[in-house]
Design an enzyme around this catalytic site. Structure first.
Site, PDB file in Angstrom:
ATOM      1  N   HIS A  90      -7.395  -6.056   1.186  1.00  0.00           N
ATOM      2  CA  HIS A  90      -6.207  -5.207   1.376  1.00  0.00           C
ATOM      3  C   HIS A  90      -5.343  -5.661   2.557  1.00  0.00           C
ATOM      4  O   HIS A  90      -4.332  -5.044   2.858  1.00  0.00           O
ATOM      5  CB  HIS A  90      -6.678  -3.770   1.618  1.00  0.00           C
ATOM      6  CG  HIS A  90      -5.617  -2.719   1.459  1.00  0.00           C
ATOM      7  ND1 HIS A  90      -4.994  -2.453   0.253  1.00  0.00           N
ATOM      8  CD2 HIS A  90      -5.062  -1.852   2.349  1.00  0.00           C
ATOM      9  CE1 HIS A  90      -4.123  -1.479   0.420  1.00  0.00           C
ATOM     10  NE2 HIS A  90      -4.127  -1.098   1.667  1.00  0.00           N
ATOM     11  N   ASP A 149     -10.227  -5.665  -2.906  1.00  0.00           N
ATOM     12  CA  ASP A 149      -9.597  -4.659  -2.040  1.00  0.00           C
ATOM     13  C   ASP A 149     -10.486  -3.414  -2.028  1.00  0.00           C
ATOM     14  O   ASP A 149     -10.738  -2.825  -3.082  1.00  0.00           O
ATOM     15  CB  ASP A 149      -8.212  -4.350  -2.639  1.00  0.00           C
ATOM     16  CG  ASP A 149      -7.381  -3.399  -1.819  1.00  0.00           C
ATOM     17  OD1 ASP A 149      -7.953  -2.515  -1.170  1.00  0.00           O
ATOM     18  OD2 ASP A 149      -6.144  -3.540  -1.852  1.00  0.00           O
ATOM     19  N   SER A 183       0.839  -1.202   0.000  1.00  0.00           N
ATOM     20  CA  SER A 183       0.000   0.000   0.000  1.00  0.00           C
ATOM     21  C   SER A 183       0.877   1.257   0.000  1.00  0.00           C
ATOM     22  O   SER A 183       1.638   1.464  -0.946  1.00  0.00           O
ATOM     23  CB  SER A 183      -0.971  -0.065   1.189  1.00  0.00           C
ATOM     24  OG  SER A 183      -1.995   0.869   1.014  1.00  0.00           O
TER      25      SER A 183
HETATM   26  N1  LIG Z   1      -7.218   2.183   9.141  1.00  0.00           N
HETATM   27  C1  LIG Z   1      -7.535   2.550   7.796  1.00  0.00           C
HETATM   28  C2  LIG Z   1      -6.907   1.623   6.815  1.00  0.00           C
HETATM   29  C3  LIG Z   1      -5.471   1.437   7.097  1.00  0.00           C
HETATM   30  C4  LIG Z   1      -4.958   0.199   6.446  1.00  0.00           C
HETATM   31  O1  LIG Z   1      -5.667  -0.561   5.787  1.00  0.00           O
HETATM   32  N2  LIG Z   1      -3.710   0.003   6.666  1.00  0.00           N
HETATM   33  C5  LIG Z   1      -3.051  -1.102   6.042  1.00  0.00           C
HETATM   34  C6  LIG Z   1      -1.968  -0.511   5.180  1.00  0.00           C
HETATM   35  S1  LIG Z   1      -2.618   0.733   4.068  1.00  0.00           S
HETATM   36  C7  LIG Z   1      -2.429  -1.978   7.086  1.00  0.00           C
HETATM   37  O2  LIG Z   1      -1.474  -2.684   6.808  1.00  0.00           O
HETATM   38  N3  LIG Z   1      -2.938  -1.962   8.322  1.00  0.00           N
HETATM   39  C8  LIG Z   1      -2.340  -2.641   9.433  1.00  0.00           C
HETATM   40  C9  LIG Z   1      -2.559  -4.114   9.526  1.00  0.00           C
HETATM   41  O3  LIG Z   1      -3.411  -4.668   8.807  1.00  0.00           O
HETATM   42  O4  LIG Z   1      -1.855  -4.765  10.338  1.00  0.00           O
HETATM   43  C10 LIG Z   1      -9.027   2.533   7.604  1.00  0.00           C
HETATM   44  O5  LIG Z   1      -9.677   2.060   8.490  1.00  0.00           O
HETATM   45  O6  LIG Z   1      -9.489   3.001   6.548  1.00  0.00           O
END
Ligand SMILES: N[C@@H](CCC(=O)N[C@@H](CS)C(=O)NCC(=O)O)C(=O)O
Length: 287
Positions: free
Chosen positions: A266, A233, A157
């Site tokens: 995602h 996604d 991402s």
């Molecule tokens: N928190 C955000 C999305 C953030 C998100 O999806 N982060 C991804 C990277 S872009 C991630 O790796 N999150 C941490 C995880 O899954 O451990 C939302 O709720 O819209």
């Protein structure tokens, strides 16, 4: 650009044996970001002073730290088998003195450094993640751990954007690049536009050097690029736009493999499903 001299103040925070190797976390004062930075490293069982191993740098996405990939990607067994170290840096500078988004938003400030060098107040003092990842962290890793100077880079991402832009701008420093669900055309999506307008200002010409689709369109690369994207996604259409990367590669005549993976979202469930293939892809070039 700041000094490349390896810091001698590397403080170990944790150590756990995994897949016959070691997962360790460290903190060190970073000159590029003017704060203490944390990173995690996986050292495969065959790594020693007499047998140095190559390194895959993994750049994580929004809201992540050095921990998400190491805890959720399930990469250790394959990395151990391939004899590959993995370094997972943090996604932004941290600390009381480091500015954050005024409203605490997850997509700006802490956890959202976008792997660029900010030029605008109040960000420019600490938000120098590009210099940290490209110029400060590798010499530190290579000075303190049994690794070679052979490097691959990957990420997810926001970190996929970071991996692609950093590799495209520094093809001599990396042997291969891959990404999961990267933000391919940040100048043209809400996450990128928000971050770039704060960190880089309103002059959109300055955004182009941190935009993977624009970089790939402007220059043919000899690097091998592998991208995996889930078609379920939530962020695909609005934020990620992998077609922009495909179009850019066609314009410059660069080799890009984009794999649309049916049903995947995602999350790290997706990453853990294909991380072995990414490690094997990088191993071919690191050999
Ligand atoms: N928190 C955000 C999305 C953030 C998100 O999806 N982060 C991804 C990277 S872009 C991630 O790796 N999150 C941490 C995880 O899954 O451990 C939302 O709720 O819209």
């Amino acid at each position: 650009m700041s000094s490349n001299a390896p810091s001698t103040q590397l403080a170990q925070l944790s150590q756990a044996k995994v897949a016959g190797g070691w997962h360790q976390q460290y903190q060190h004062p970073a000159s590029t970001t003017a704060c203490n930075m944390r990173f995690a490293i996986f050292l495969p069982p065959n790594a020693s002073a007499a047998n140095k191993v190559p390194v895959l740098y993994w750049l994580s996405g929004l809201t992540c730290s050095d921990e998400n990939f190491m805890q959720k990607a399930g990469a250790f067994k394959m990395a151990a088998q391939l004899g590959m170290a993995i370094v997972a840096p943090d996604t932004s500078p941290r600390g009381d003195e480091v500015p954050d988004a005024p409203d605490g938003a997850y997509d700006l400030g802490l956890g959202a450094g976008f792997y660029l060098n900010a030029t605008q107040a109040p960000w420019q003092r600490h938000y120098q993640m590009y210099d940290y990842i490209v110029h400060e962290l590798p010499p530190l890793i290579e000075a303190h751990f049994p690794v070679t100077t052979q490097r691959a880079i990957s990420g997810h991402s926001m970190g996929g954007h970071g991996a692609l832009t950093i590799a495209l701008k520094n093809p001599q420093r990396y042997t291969s690049v891959s990404a999961f669900s990267p933000i391919c055309h940040p100048s043209n999506c809400p996450w990128g536009q928000k971050a770039f307008s704060h960190y880089l200002g309103e002059d959109k010409a300055s955004w182009l050097e941190y935009d993977a689709a624009e970089l790939l369109k402007a220059n043919k690369t000899e690097l091998s690029i592998l991208v995996d994207q889930g078609d379920a996604d939530n962020f695909l259409a609005e934020q990620l736009n992998p077609q922009s990367l495909v179009d850019a590669a066609a314009v410059s005549g660069s080799a890009l493999t984009l794999r649309m993976q049916p049903g995947y979202d995602h999350s790290y469930f997706f990453i853990s499903s294909f991380i072995d293939e990414h490690l094997a892809f990088h191993a071919k070039y690191l050999a």
